[in-house]
Design a protein around this motif. Structure first.
Motif, PDB file in Angstrom:
ATOM      1  N   GLY A 108      -4.610  -4.357 -15.777  1.00  0.00           N
ATOM      2  CA  GLY A 108      -3.561  -3.531 -16.372  1.00  0.00           C
ATOM      3  C   GLY A 108      -2.356  -3.506 -15.449  1.00  0.00           C
ATOM      4  O   GLY A 108      -2.476  -3.706 -14.241  1.00  0.00           O
ATOM      5  N   ILE A 109      -1.196  -3.287 -16.016  1.00  0.00           N
ATOM      6  CA  ILE A 109       0.048  -3.347 -15.238  1.00  0.00           C
ATOM      7  C   ILE A 109       0.420  -1.966 -14.723  1.00  0.00           C
ATOM      8  O   ILE A 109       0.481  -0.997 -15.468  1.00  0.00           O
ATOM      9  N   GLU A 110       0.664  -1.884 -13.422  1.00  0.00           N
ATOM     10  CA  GLU A 110       1.160  -0.660 -12.781  1.00  0.00           C
ATOM     11  C   GLU A 110       2.480  -0.991 -12.092  1.00  0.00           C
ATOM     12  O   GLU A 110       2.581  -1.978 -11.364  1.00  0.00           O
ATOM     13  N   LYS A 111       3.491  -0.160 -12.303  1.00  0.00           N
ATOM     14  CA  LYS A 111       4.800  -0.397 -11.702  1.00  0.00           C
ATOM     15  C   LYS A 111       5.179   0.737 -10.761  1.00  0.00           C
ATOM     16  O   LYS A 111       4.926   1.906 -11.046  1.00  0.00           O
ATOM     17  N   ILE A 112       5.769   0.368  -9.652  1.00  0.00           N
ATOM     18  CA  ILE A 112       6.299   1.326  -8.677  1.00  0.00           C
ATOM     19  C   ILE A 112       7.765   1.000  -8.484  1.00  0.00           C
ATOM     20  O   ILE A 112       8.124  -0.142  -8.199  1.00  0.00           O
ATOM     21  N   TYR A 113       8.619   2.014  -8.614  1.00  0.00           N
ATOM     22  CA  TYR A 113      10.053   1.801  -8.477  1.00  0.00           C
ATOM     23  C   TYR A 113      10.569   2.432  -7.182  1.00  0.00           C
ATOM     24  O   TYR A 113      10.037   3.445  -6.710  1.00  0.00           O
ATOM     25  N   TYR A 114      11.600   1.832  -6.654  1.00  0.00           N
ATOM     26  CA  TYR A 114      12.147   2.267  -5.368  1.00  0.00           C
ATOM     27  C   TYR A 114      12.470   3.761  -5.312  1.00  0.00           C
ATOM     28  O   TYR A 114      12.089   4.434  -4.345  1.00  0.00           O
ATOM     29  N   PRO A 115      13.155   4.339  -6.308  1.00  0.00           N
ATOM     30  CA  PRO A 115      13.467   5.780  -6.215  1.00  0.00           C
ATOM     31  C   PRO A 115      12.224   6.661  -6.092  1.00  0.00           C
ATOM     32  O   PRO A 115      12.258   7.697  -5.421  1.00  0.00           O
ATOM     33  N   GLY A 121      -6.155 -10.462  -9.466  1.00  0.00           N
ATOM     34  CA  GLY A 121      -4.949 -10.034 -10.164  1.00  0.00           C
ATOM     35  C   GLY A 121      -3.713 -10.598  -9.513  1.00  0.00           C
ATOM     36  O   GLY A 121      -3.775 -11.549  -8.724  1.00  0.00           O
ATOM     37  N   SER A 122      -2.569 -10.008  -9.825  1.00  0.00           N
ATOM     38  CA  SER A 122      -1.298 -10.505  -9.301  1.00  0.00           C
ATOM     39  C   SER A 122      -0.437  -9.353  -8.813  1.00  0.00           C
ATOM     40  O   SER A 122      -0.638  -8.191  -9.182  1.00  0.00           O
ATOM     41  N   LEU A 123       0.537  -9.703  -8.002  1.00  0.00           N
ATOM     42  CA  LEU A 123       1.427  -8.712  -7.393  1.00  0.00           C
ATOM     43  C   LEU A 123       2.812  -9.308  -7.291  1.00  0.00           C
ATOM     44  O   LEU A 123       2.979 -10.448  -6.839  1.00  0.00           O
ATOM     45  N   SER A 124       3.828  -8.552  -7.714  1.00  0.00           N
ATOM     46  CA  SER A 124       5.215  -8.966  -7.597  1.00  0.00           C
ATOM     47  C   SER A 124       5.977  -7.882  -6.851  1.00  0.00           C
ATOM     48  O   SER A 124       5.906  -6.704  -7.219  1.00  0.00           O
ATOM     49  N   ILE A 125       6.700  -8.270  -5.796  1.00  0.00           N
ATOM     50  CA  ILE A 125       7.398  -7.301  -4.948  1.00  0.00           C
ATOM     51  C   ILE A 125       8.848  -7.715  -4.801  1.00  0.00           C
ATOM     52  O   ILE A 125       9.146  -8.865  -4.446  1.00  0.00           O
ATOM     53  N   THR A 126       9.763  -6.808  -5.082  1.00  0.00           N
ATOM     54  CA  THR A 126      11.170  -6.971  -4.723  1.00  0.00           C
ATOM     55  C   THR A 126      11.564  -5.772  -3.872  1.00  0.00           C
ATOM     56  O   THR A 126      10.767  -4.860  -3.657  1.00  0.00           O
ATOM     57  N   ASP A 127      12.803  -5.757  -3.417  1.00  0.00           N
ATOM     58  CA  ASP A 127      13.252  -4.612  -2.626  1.00  0.00           C
ATOM     59  C   ASP A 127      13.517  -3.387  -3.500  1.00  0.00           C
ATOM     60  O   ASP A 127      13.818  -2.309  -2.979  1.00  0.00           O
ATOM     61  N   GLN A 128      13.359  -3.538  -4.832  1.00  0.00           N
ATOM     62  CA  GLN A 128      13.605  -2.422  -5.741  1.00  0.00           C
ATOM     63  C   GLN A 128      12.372  -1.992  -6.540  1.00  0.00           C
ATOM     64  O   GLN A 128      12.331  -0.868  -7.037  1.00  0.00           O
ATOM     65  N   ASP A 129      11.375  -2.862  -6.671  1.00  0.00           N
ATOM     66  CA  ASP A 129      10.216  -2.484  -7.478  1.00  0.00           C
ATOM     67  C   ASP A 129       9.010  -3.337  -7.121  1.00  0.00           C
ATOM     68  O   ASP A 129       9.122  -4.406  -6.512  1.00  0.00           O
ATOM     69  N   ILE A 130       7.840  -2.830  -7.518  1.00  0.00           N
ATOM     70  CA  ILE A 130       6.565  -3.526  -7.350  1.00  0.00           C
ATOM     71  C   ILE A 130       5.848  -3.521  -8.691  1.00  0.00           C
ATOM     72  O   ILE A 130       5.816  -2.493  -9.370  1.00  0.00           O
ATOM     73  N   GLN A 131       5.289  -4.667  -9.076  1.00  0.00           N
ATOM     74  CA  GLN A 131       4.459  -4.738 -10.269  1.00  0.00           C
ATOM     75  C   GLN A 131       3.083  -5.255  -9.871  1.00  0.00           C
ATOM     76  O   GLN A 131       2.949  -6.380  -9.379  1.00  0.00           O
ATOM     77  N   LEU A 132       2.071  -4.438 -10.090  1.00  0.00           N
ATOM     78  CA  LEU A 132       0.695  -4.774  -9.771  1.00  0.00           C
ATOM     79  C   LEU A 132      -0.077  -4.955 -11.069  1.00  0.00           C
ATOM     80  O   LEU A 132      -0.043  -4.077 -11.940  1.00  0.00           O
ATOM     81  N   ASN A 133      -0.757  -6.083 -11.198  1.00  0.00           N
ATOM     82  CA  ASN A 133      -1.518  -6.363 -12.412  1.00  0.00           C
ATOM     83  C   ASN A 133      -2.966  -6.667 -12.030  1.00  0.00           C
ATOM     84  O   ASN A 133      -3.316  -7.795 -11.669  1.00  0.00           O
ATOM     85  N   VAL A 134      -3.807  -5.646 -12.100  1.00  0.00           N
ATOM     86  CA  VAL A 134      -5.243  -5.799 -11.865  1.00  0.00           C
ATOM     87  C   VAL A 134      -5.941  -5.035 -12.992  1.00  0.00           C
ATOM     88  O   VAL A 134      -6.154  -3.829 -12.914  1.00  0.00           O
ATOM     89  N   LYS A 190       5.128  -1.322   1.385  1.00  0.00           N
ATOM     90  CA  LYS A 190       4.080  -0.946   0.439  1.00  0.00           C
ATOM     91  C   LYS A 190       3.343  -2.187  -0.073  1.00  0.00           C
ATOM     92  O   LYS A 190       2.110  -2.185  -0.229  1.00  0.00           O
ATOM     93  N   GLY A 191       4.107  -3.247  -0.323  1.00  0.00           N
ATOM     94  CA  GLY A 191       3.487  -4.484  -0.780  1.00  0.00           C
ATOM     95  C   GLY A 191       2.484  -5.026   0.213  1.00  0.00           C
ATOM     96  O   GLY A 191       1.402  -5.499  -0.162  1.00  0.00           O
ATOM     97  N   LYS A 192       2.810  -4.943   1.502  1.00  0.00           N
ATOM     98  CA  LYS A 192       1.860  -5.407   2.522  1.00  0.00           C
ATOM     99  C   LYS A 192       0.600  -4.538   2.537  1.00  0.00           C
ATOM    100  O   LYS A 192      -0.518  -5.047   2.712  1.00  0.00           O
ATOM    101  N   GLU A 193       0.764  -3.241   2.328  1.00  0.00           N
ATOM    102  CA  GLU A 193      -0.409  -2.362   2.244  1.00  0.00           C
ATOM    103  C   GLU A 193      -1.331  -2.801   1.107  1.00  0.00           C
ATOM    104  O   GLU A 193      -2.558  -2.819   1.253  1.00  0.00           O
TER     105      GLU A 193
END
Length: 337
Positions: free
Chosen positions: A263-270, A248-261, A130-133
């Motif tokens: 405003g902050i949007e978070k995506i969680y693995y579950p 903006g910025s993007l942070s990706i782990t194998d458990q969550d994604i934080q997108l800041n453009v 998803k991060g690559k997308e």
């Protein structure tokens, strides 16, 4: 699709279970040097043949493909034998323990119409996919800088075995573990042209336990790699890529994604878990093996192909050279099919 597995340790067993669950795929045979492993497996699956010689397995089992899950120092010799007999290959990471061996394998593969896939499983992790997308969509704009972290606690004392003999393994944490993050950076950002690297030991006498490196990509992007297998606070492997973009910025782990453009949007693995035909060790392994089978059946080049394996090996080789010389090192461009 008739498949054999060479090397039936942890990864060989995992790949075998996944293959056994895919429709129209038959696990025909396994090869391992441990008769204890082979006898135990045979008692559970009497219809699957077992061998101590991969040559005998390949020559007698009418296979379409083999999974190579042995120690990296013999990947290339096994792969050459299989390629010369017209088989498709899945090779666990790293491709080899030396850059020279990788180039020899690539040269042979150029003359064969074989599917060859390298086991860069983190490409198939749902969050990094998803991060690559997100990166490719340019939501964060032009990529300015990236920081990559890969940590675990596997080595917290002096160890022995082939992994800790650089003449056999090729090195320590960089080639054995951080190879996953090097490939992710290549997968995200393309070819690197140069690196500056440092390696250090915490517990090991002959190989590095920690690595830091600057990767300079052909696009102009600079990324910093931080790797260690001697972090006691990381019980499980930890992967993280932090990306700064012009929007903006993007942070990706194998458990969550934080997108800041704006405003902050978070995506969680579950929330992003789709469900898979089988999940053993994580969906990235399932998706990876499913992708390999599809590539063999459709004769399509896999994304994690020999070119990816060789370029990743080129980057790693350059980091080791830079660490030894204290200078920035160019990355070889001799990695195209």
């Amino acid at each position: 699709m008739r498949v054999g597995i060479i090397g039936f340790g942890k990864m060989g067993m995992l790949h075998g279970a996944l293959l056994h669950s895919i429709e129209n795929v038959e696990l025909v045979a396994i090869t391992d040097t441990s008769k204890f492993v082979l006898n135990g497996f045979k008692s559970l699956f009497p219809n699957i043949r077992v061998f101590t010689s991969y040559e005998k397995m390949i020559d007698s089992c009418d296979l379409h493909a083999v999974i190579i899950a042995t120690p990296s120092f013999n990947h290339v010799s096994i792969a050459k034998y299989a390629l010369e007999r017209g088989l498709d290959l899945f090779i666990e990471k790293p491709l080899s323990n030396t850059l020279k061996d990788c180039k020899e394998l690539l040269q042979l593969a150029q003359n064969r119409n074989a599917v060859v896939m390298i086991g860069f499983c983190m490409r198939y992790n749902p969050m990094f996919a998803k991060g690559k997308e997100i990166v490719d969509s340019r939501i964060v704009g032009d990529i300015i800088k990236a920081d990559a972290y890969i940590y675990c606690s596997d080595v917290l004392s002096q160890q022995s075995g082939w992994r800790f003999d650089p003449a056999i393994s090729g090195g320590g944490v960089l080639i054995d573990f951080a190879v996953h993050m090097v490939d992710l950076l290549y997968h995200y950002f393309g070819n690197a042209s140069a690196v500056s690297g440092n390696i250090s030991s915490v517990y090991s006498r002959q190989v590095e336990d920690e690595t830091t490196a600057e990767l300079y990509f052909q696009s102009g992007l600079q990324a910093t790699l931080h790797a260690s297998w001697s972090k006691p606070e990381y019980r499980k492997p930890f992967y993280k890529i932090e990306i700064a973009g012009s929007l903006g910025s993007l942070s990706i782990t194998d458990q969550d994604i934080q997108l800041n453009v704006g405003g902050i949007e978070k995506i969680y693995y579950p929330e992003h878990y789709e469900g898979y035909y089988i999940d053993i060790g994580g969906p990235h392994f399932s998706k990876q093996m499913e992708s390999f089978v599809k590539s063999v059946q459709t004769r399509q080049e896999p994304k994690a192909n020999l070119t990816a394996g060789l370029h990743t090996q080129n980057i790693i080789n350059a980091i080791y050279t830079s660490a030894a010389t204290g200078k920035r090192q160019a990355v070889s461009e001799d990695d195209t099919l």
